[in-house]
Scaffold this motif. Structure first.
Motif, PDB file in Angstrom:
ATOM      1  N   GLU A 150       0.841  -1.206   0.000  1.00 41.93           N
ATOM      2  CA  GLU A 150       0.000   0.000   0.000  1.00 41.93           C
ATOM      3  C   GLU A 150       0.877   1.257   0.000  1.00 41.93           C
ATOM      4  OE1 GLU A 150      -2.492  -0.859   3.361  1.00 41.93           O
ATOM      5  OE2 GLU A 150      -3.528  -2.433   2.216  1.00 41.93           O
ATOM      6  N   ALA A 151       1.978   1.215   0.753  1.00 38.26           N
ATOM      7  CA  ALA A 151       2.906   2.358   0.764  1.00 38.26           C
ATOM      8  C   ALA A 151       3.491   2.571  -0.636  1.00 38.26           C
ATOM      9  CB  ALA A 151       4.017   2.127   1.784  1.00 38.26           C
ATOM     10  N   ASP A 154       0.719   4.064  -2.903  1.00 40.97           N
ATOM     11  CA  ASP A 154       0.526   5.472  -2.538  1.00 40.97           C
ATOM     12  C   ASP A 154       1.596   6.332  -3.178  1.00 40.97           C
ATOM     13  OD1 ASP A 154      -1.676   5.231  -1.047  1.00 40.97           O
ATOM     14  OD2 ASP A 154      -0.719   5.548   0.918  1.00 40.97           O
ATOM     15  N   GLY A 157       1.219   6.550  -6.829  1.00 43.83           N
ATOM     16  CA  GLY A 157      -0.047   7.128  -7.271  1.00 43.83           C
ATOM     17  C   GLY A 157      -0.771   6.175  -8.212  1.00 43.83           C
ATOM     18  N   LYS A 159      -3.211   2.447  -8.818  1.00 39.89           N
ATOM     19  CA  LYS A 159      -4.150   1.485  -8.244  1.00 39.89           C
ATOM     20  C   LYS A 159      -3.518   0.092  -8.287  1.00 39.89           C
ATOM     21  CE  LYS A 159      -8.418   3.793  -9.770  1.00 39.89           C
ATOM     22  NZ  LYS A 159      -7.945   4.768 -10.793  1.00 39.89           N
TER      23      LYS A 159
END
Ligand SMILES: [Mg+2]
Length: 219
Positions: A150-151, A154, A157, A159
């Motif tokens: 997830e990091a 993020d 940027g 999905k």
């Protein structure tokens, strides 16, 4: 959905030591007068220390209870020097990364202490080779935890479903990425892990530079 971002594991995926890690560990312990340590014990201690700044806590654990007149930090530095000296890019990957970066957001997510992993990137001259390069020593958890992926997403940027993750480790890379919703591409090499059903695709490491760009277009 087509792939918009591609991220890589570092060790044994993009860069490989010219000598075995067991040999490098033996050389490091001998050089600083530490007792011999097994690669298996090292890997266990490493797995429990993925969010550290340095390898010193790994060696503290390995030296605990042993007759050793050496600081863990000294042994960590000796091992780092040998690992970095022995590290070489997989043939062709530098130009592959440059080409991929023209088409995709490009990332790296590597398990390990900050100092150890950043020094590898510096040694390889890859500090600016990626749009995003994350070391789990800077994060709250390491691969295969979803939080590490997830990091990465993020920072990229991107999905998960539009992101491919390329790595050699069946658990940390293939299961970790696929459980986090990314498309895992398993990097294979002789005597490495078997093909993993969780991987969306497989690629032989020695042919990765030539074959990965086309594989990404088929995902
Ligand atoms: Mg690896």
């Amino acid at each position: 959905m087509t792939v918009a971002a591609v991220a890589f594991d570092l060790d044994y995926t993009l860069a490989v030591p010219t000598r075995s890690r067991s040999t490098l560990l033996s050389e490091a312990t001998a050089a600083v007068g530490a007792p011999p340590l097994s690669r298996e014990d090292y890997l266990d201690a490493h797995a429990d220390n993925l969010t550290r700044r340095t390898r010193a806590p790994i060696f503290e654990r390995l030296l605990d209870g042993r007759e050793a007149d050496v600081e863990a930090a000294t042994l960590a530095a000796a091992y780092r020097e040998r690992v970095n000296d022995a590290l070489e890019p997989v043939p062709g990957v530098e130009s592959m990364l440059a080409d991929l970066r023209e088409r995709y957001r490009l990332g790296l997510l590597t398990n390990g202490p900050v100092v150890a992993q950043r020094s590898k990137l510096r040694e390889l001259g890859w500090e600016d080779a990626f749009d995003v390069a994350l070391v789990t020593g800077d994060l709250r958890s390491g691969k295969p935890d979803a939080a590490a992926f997830e990091a990465l997403l993020d920072a990229l940027g991107a999905k998960p479903e539009e992101t491919a993750f390329v790595g050699d480790d069946a658990d940390a890379d293939v299961a970790g990425a696929s459980d986090a919703g990314l498309r895992a591409i398993q990097v294979r090499f002789p005597d490495g892990p078997d093909p993993d059903p969780k991987a969306a695709a497989q690629v032989d490491r020695e042919r990765m530079a030539a074959e990965l760009p086309a594989i990404l277009e088929t995902l």
